[in-house]
Write an enzyme that holds these catalytic residues in place. Structure first.
Site, PDB file in Angstrom:
ATOM      1  N   ASP A   6      15.670  38.176  31.766  1.00 43.21           N
ATOM      2  CA  ASP A   6      15.749  37.290  30.384  1.00 43.21           C
ATOM      3  C   ASP A   6      16.552  35.993  30.805  1.00 43.21           C
ATOM      4  OD1 ASP A   6      14.144  39.256  28.971  1.00 43.21           O
ATOM      5  OD2 ASP A   6      15.767  40.446  28.793  1.00 43.21           O
ATOM      6  N   HIS A  28      17.618  44.907  25.117  1.00 37.82           N
ATOM      7  CA  HIS A  28      16.307  45.116  25.974  1.00 37.82           C
ATOM      8  C   HIS A  28      15.629  43.821  25.708  1.00 37.82           C
ATOM      9  CE1 HIS A  28      13.071  47.067  27.854  1.00 37.82           C
ATOM     10  NE2 HIS A  28      12.762  48.113  26.838  1.00 37.82           N
ATOM     11  N   HIS A  40      22.449  44.655  34.233  1.00 38.34           N
ATOM     12  CA  HIS A  40      21.347  45.750  34.185  1.00 38.34           C
ATOM     13  C   HIS A  40      21.514  47.243  34.512  1.00 38.34           C
ATOM     14  CE1 HIS A  40      17.023  47.106  34.878  1.00 38.34           C
ATOM     15  NE2 HIS A  40      16.684  46.085  33.933  1.00 38.34           N
TER      16      HIS A  40
HETATM   17  N1  CMC Z   1      28.493  40.809  29.519  1.00 41.35           N
HETATM   18  C1  CMC Z   1      29.608  41.081  29.711  1.00 41.35           C
HETATM   19  N2  CMC Z   1      29.984  42.327  30.177  1.00 41.35           N
HETATM   20  C2  CMC Z   1      28.796  43.166  30.342  1.00 41.35           C
HETATM   21  C3  CMC Z   1      27.463  42.843  30.418  1.00 41.35           C
HETATM   22  C4  CMC Z   1      27.354  41.418  29.972  1.00 41.35           C
HETATM   23  N3  CMC Z   1      25.944  40.964  29.837  1.00 41.35           N
HETATM   24  N4  CMC Z   1      26.703  43.723  30.461  1.00 41.35           N
HETATM   25  C5  CMC Z   1      27.608  44.822  30.841  1.00 41.35           C
HETATM   26  N5  CMC Z   1      28.755  44.533  30.928  1.00 41.35           N
HETATM   27  C6  CMC Z   1      30.085  45.323  31.069  1.00 41.35           C
HETATM   28  C7  CMC Z   1      30.140  46.433  29.741  1.00 41.35           C
HETATM   29  O1  CMC Z   1      31.263  45.873  29.060  1.00 41.35           O
HETATM   30  C8  CMC Z   1      31.036  47.488  30.815  1.00 41.35           C
HETATM   31  O2  CMC Z   1      32.269  47.038  31.075  1.00 41.35           O
HETATM   32  P1  CMC Z   1      33.623  47.970  31.257  1.00 41.35           P
HETATM   33  O3  CMC Z   1      33.124  48.923  32.360  1.00 41.35           O
HETATM   34  O4  CMC Z   1      34.820  47.500  31.184  1.00 41.35           O
HETATM   35  O5  CMC Z   1      33.439  48.901  30.011  1.00 41.35           O
HETATM   36  C9  CMC Z   1      30.313  47.224  32.115  1.00 41.35           C
HETATM   37  O6  CMC Z   1      29.782  45.895  32.359  1.00 41.35           O
HETATM   38  C10 CMC Z   1      29.137  48.520  32.326  1.00 41.35           C
HETATM   39  O7  CMC Z   1      28.288  48.021  31.247  1.00 41.35           O
HETATM   40  P2  CMC Z   1      27.219  49.152  30.355  1.00 41.35           P
HETATM   41  O8  CMC Z   1      27.235  48.850  28.876  1.00 41.35           O
HETATM   42  O9  CMC Z   1      27.831  50.489  30.862  1.00 41.35           O
HETATM   43  O10 CMC Z   1      25.954  49.004  31.268  1.00 41.35           O
HETATM   44  P3  CMC Z   1      24.714  49.532  30.800  1.00 41.35           P
HETATM   45  O11 CMC Z   1      23.912  49.845  32.114  1.00 41.35           O
HETATM   46  O12 CMC Z   1      24.616  50.654  29.900  1.00 41.35           O
HETATM   47  O13 CMC Z   1      23.680  48.157  30.133  1.00 41.35           O
HETATM   48  C11 CMC Z   1      22.517  46.233  29.782  1.00 41.35           C
HETATM   49  C12 CMC Z   1      22.884  47.518  30.901  1.00 41.35           C
HETATM   50  C13 CMC Z   1      21.415  45.557  30.353  1.00 41.35           C
HETATM   51  C14 CMC Z   1      22.522  47.046  28.380  1.00 41.35           C
HETATM   52  C15 CMC Z   1      24.050  45.379  29.692  1.00 41.35           C
HETATM   53  O14 CMC Z   1      23.973  44.997  31.014  1.00 41.35           O
HETATM   54  C16 CMC Z   1      23.649  44.409  28.679  1.00 41.35           C
HETATM   55  O15 CMC Z   1      24.005  44.505  27.389  1.00 41.35           O
HETATM   56  N6  CMC Z   1      23.338  43.185  28.955  1.00 41.35           N
HETATM   57  C17 CMC Z   1      23.034  42.068  28.192  1.00 41.35           C
HETATM   58  C18 CMC Z   1      21.795  42.118  27.355  1.00 41.35           C
HETATM   59  C19 CMC Z   1      20.528  41.810  28.301  1.00 41.35           C
HETATM   60  O16 CMC Z   1      20.603  40.919  29.090  1.00 41.35           O
HETATM   61  N7  CMC Z   1      19.878  42.687  28.325  1.00 41.35           N
HETATM   62  C20 CMC Z   1      18.501  42.524  29.239  1.00 41.35           C
HETATM   63  C21 CMC Z   1      18.225  43.470  30.012  1.00 41.35           C
HETATM   64  S1  CMC Z   1      16.942  43.160  31.493  1.00 41.35           S
HETATM   65  C22 CMC Z   1      15.650  43.122  30.513  1.00 41.35           C
HETATM   66  C23 CMC Z   1      15.133  44.395  29.556  1.00 41.35           C
HETATM   67  O17 CMC Z   1      15.638  45.549  29.888  1.00 41.35           O
HETATM   68  O18 CMC Z   1      14.670  44.099  28.704  1.00 41.35           O
END
Ligand code: CMC
Length: 476
Positions: free
Chosen positions: A407, A311, A351
Site C-alpha cells: 500500500d 488492511h 506486515h
Molecule cells: N508503524 C510504526 N510501528 C509499527 C508499524 C507501523 N506501520 N507496524 C507495526 N509497528 C510496530 C508496533 O507498534 C509493534 O511495536 P512494539 O513491539 O514496540 O509494540 C511492532 O511493530 C509489531 O506490530 P504489530 O501490531 O504487533 O504487528 P501486526 O503483525 O499485528 O500488524 C500491520 C501488521 C500491517 C497491521 C501493522 O504493521 C500496521 O498497522 N501497519 C500500518 C498499516 C498498513 O500499512 N497496513 C497494510 C498492510 S499490507 C496490505 C493489506 O493487508 O491490506
C-alpha cells in the site's frame, strides 16, 4: 485440471513439482483428522510430547505438515470433571492455521508470493487479471478456449439491475465508496435468491461470474454518484480494465479510449492484489461463508474487513499521511512522532507475514516510476521516498522488521490516474474479489471445514443473582 496424485505443498518451501494440487477438487482433499492425543500413546511419524505438570501425564500429539491439531489438545485435562480440556489461545491468529489451502503461498522471511505456484513477478509481467482470476479458482492457467469463454461470460454479466440506480442514488453525496460497495455487494444477494444453493456447481459458477463482472460496475457507479455524474453503462467491446476505466471516466465520447499505460498499470495492480492467502478480509469471507450463506453476503464481509486502515484502507491512509506531512522537511519530525508513539503508525509499513520485504511493493515501486515517466512525477513522491529512506535506516523500524508494504506506493499511482483518495481501497476490493471467491469455494468444498466457531477463555463474573438497578416504576 490439477494433476492427479500430486499432494498439497508442505508449508515451507514448496517445490515447483509439489504445488499443482487444487483443494477445490476431491483429489486433493485433506486426509482424515489425525488421531486424538492419548496419554503416552506414541504414533508413528513425527510427534510432539507434552508433559502436563498439573498431572505429570505425558501426551503424544501427532505433527503433520509442521502443525499439531488444536483439537488434539482437548484430551489434555486434569481430573476435575469441569475441566473441558486444554485449548490453544491465539488472539488475532498469530500462529494458527485455519485451513489447508492450495491457492496462495507466501514465505514472509524470503519475500516470496506465488499464486498456485506461479511467482507474482511472472504473473505481473505477463498475465491478464482475468487469467489470474481463473488460475486462482481452478488451480491451472486457462486454455485459450477456457479463457475466451470466461472473458465472454464476465463481459456479458457486467450490467446490474436498473433498481441498483435507485439503490445507489439513496446514498449521500459524500458517502464513502467502500461503504457503498459493501452494502451494494451484500444487496446483490436479494437479486439472485437461487445463489443460496451454494452446493450446486452451476449456481456457484454464475455467482462467481456475476461478482467478478458486477463489482467494477458498482464501484464505477459509486464513483460517479459521489461526483454527481451520470452513470456510464458497461461497454462490451472493451477489456475488463478498459471497461472499468470507461465507466469511471467516459463523458460524451461514443467509445472511451483509456491511456494504455494506465490500463496496463491497473491490470498489474489488480493482479498484485488478487489474493494474499489468509489475510483479514479473506478470513472474514471464509468465516461468514462457513455458515453456508450465499456468496454475495460472504464476500461483502470481505469488503467490510478490507475497509479498515490496518488492511486495505491503508492505501488511502498513506496518502492522507503524506498530505499531512506536507513537505520533505517535516519527515524527520514525523518519523520521531511515530517512534514515540505520538504520531500513530507509519502507514504502508509493516506486515504480519512479510518480515524482509513485500514482493508486491517492489513491483509497485517500479510501476510507479513507469507511470510517472508518462504523467510526470507525483508532487509527494519526494516525501514518500524520504519516509522510506529514513525508516529503512532507523533502528525502530529495522528491529521490528517494518518494510514498505503493497500500500505504500499504490496511492501515488492511483492519484496520478486521478482517482480520489477514498476510492483507492475500492480498487483493491475489485481485485481481491478474485481471491475471496476462490478461497470461499475452496472452503466450501473442503470436507474438513465446519462453521467457524472459535473457543474463548471466559474471564467474566461467576454466577450472581439478578437485582435490577432500575426503578420499577413505569416498567410493565
Ligand atoms: N508503524 C510504526 N510501528 C509499527 C508499524 C507501523 N506501520 N507496524 C507495526 N509497528 C510496530 C508496533 O507498534 C509493534 O511495536 P512494539 O513491539 O514496540 O509494540 C511492532 O511493530 C509489531 O506490530 P504489530 O501490531 O504487533 O504487528 P501486526 O503483525 O499485528 O500488524 C500491520 C501488521 C500491517 C497491521 C501493522 O504493521 C500496521 O498497522 N501497519 C500500518 C498499516 C498498513 O500499512 N497496513 C497494510 C498492510 S499490507 C496490505 C493489506 O493487508 O491490506
Amino acid at each position: 485440471m490439477p494433476k492427479s496424485g500430486t499432494t498439497a505443498p508442505p508449508r515451507k518451501n514448496p517445490t515447483k513439482s509439489a504445488g499443482t494440487s487444487s483443494a477445490t477438487k476431491n483429489s486433493s482433499k485433506p486426509s482424515a483428522p489425525a488421531a486424538p492425543a492419548t496419554p503416552a500413546a506414541a504414533p508413528s511419524g513425527s510427534a510432539l510430547e507434552i508433559k502436563d505438570t498439573r498431572t505429570n501425564k505425558t501426551y503424544t500429539v501427532p505433527i503433520t505438515d509442521d502443525a499439531i491439531r488444536a483439537p488434539d489438545l482437548k484430551k489434555i485435562k486434569t481430573d476435575d470433571p469441569d475441566d473441558l480440556g486444554l485449548v490453544s489461545y491465539d488472539p488475532a491468529f498469530l500462529n494458527t492455521a485455519s485451513c489447508r489451502s492450495a491457492i496462495t503461498f507466501i514465505d514472509g522471511d524470503k519475500g516470496i508470493l506465488r499464486y498456485r505456484g506461479y511467482p507474482i513477478e511472472q504473473l505481473a509481467e505477463g498475465a491478464t487479471f482475468l487469467e489470474v482470476a481463473w488460475l486462482l479458482r481452478h488451480g491451472e492457467l486457462p486454455t485459450q478456449q477456457e479463457y475466451d469463454q470466461f472473458v465472454h461470460d464476465v463481459t456479458y454479466h457486467t450490467y446490474v439491475h436498473e433498481n441498483f440506480r435507485k439503490f445507489l442514488e439513496g446514498f449521500r453525496y459524500d458517502a464513502h465508496p467502500m461503504a457503498m460497495l459493501n452494502s451494494s455487494i451484500a444487496g446483490l444477494a436479494s437479486f439472485y435468491p437461487t445463489s443460496r444453493n451454494i452446493f450446486d456447481e452451476t449456481e456457484r459458477n454464475i455467482s462467481i461470474i456475476r461478482l467478478l463482472a458486477k463489482t467494477p460496475t458498482i464501484a464505477a457507479f459509486s464513483y460517479r454518484h459521489v461526483k454527481g455524474l451520470p452513470f456510464v453503462y458497461p461497454d462490451n467491446r472493451l477489456s475488463y480494465v478498459e471497461n472499468f476505466l470507461s465507466m469511471i471516466a467516459r463523458m460524451s465520447e461514443s467509445k472511451y479510449e483509456a491511456n494504455p499505460i494506465f490500463t496496463r498499470a491497473l491490470e498489474i495492480l489488480f493482479i498484485l492484489h488478487a489474493d494474499h492467502e489468509q489475510n483479514a478480509s479473506t478470513n472474514a469471507v471464509r468465516s461468514v461463508g462457513s455458515s453456508h450463506v450465499d456468496p454475495f453476503s460472504a464476500v461483502s464481509a470481505g469488503v467490510a474487513a478490507l475497509f479498515g486502515p490496518l488492511h486495505g484502507g491503508a492505501n488511502e491512509q498513506v496518502l492522507r499521511m503524506i498530505t499531512e506531512i506536507g513537505n520533505v522537511r517535516n519527515v524527520p519530525k514525523f518519523i520521531e512522532s511515530v517512534k514515540s508513539g505520538q504520531g500513530g503508525r507509519l502507514m504502508g509499513f509493516g506486515h504480519r507475514v512479510y518480515k524482509s520485504y513485500d514482493p508486491r511493493a517492489k513491483i509497485v515501486k517500479k510501476l510507479a516510476d513507469e507511470v510517472f515517466k508518462v504523467v510526470g512525477v507525483d508532487k509527494d513522491l519526494e516525501i514518500a521516498l524520504e519516509l522510506e529512506r529514513i525508516a529503512l535506516s532507523e533502528e525502530y523500524f529495522t528491529s521490528r522488521k517494518l518494510y514498505p508494504n503493497v500500500d505504500f506506493y499504490t496511492g501515488l499511482i492511483y492519484r496520478s490516474m486521478a482517482f480520489p483518495m477514498d476510492f483507492f481501497t475500492v480498487l483493491f476490493a475489485i481485485a481481491r474479489m478474485a481471491g475471496w471467491l476462490a478461497q470461499w469455494e475452496e472452503m466450501l468444498l473442503d470436507k474438513e471445514q465446519k462453521i467457524a466457531r472459535p473457543r474463548q477463555i471466559y474471564i467474566g463474573p461467576t454466577e450472581r443473582q439478578f437485582r435490577s438497578k432500575l426503578s420499577r416504576a413505569g416498567i410493565a
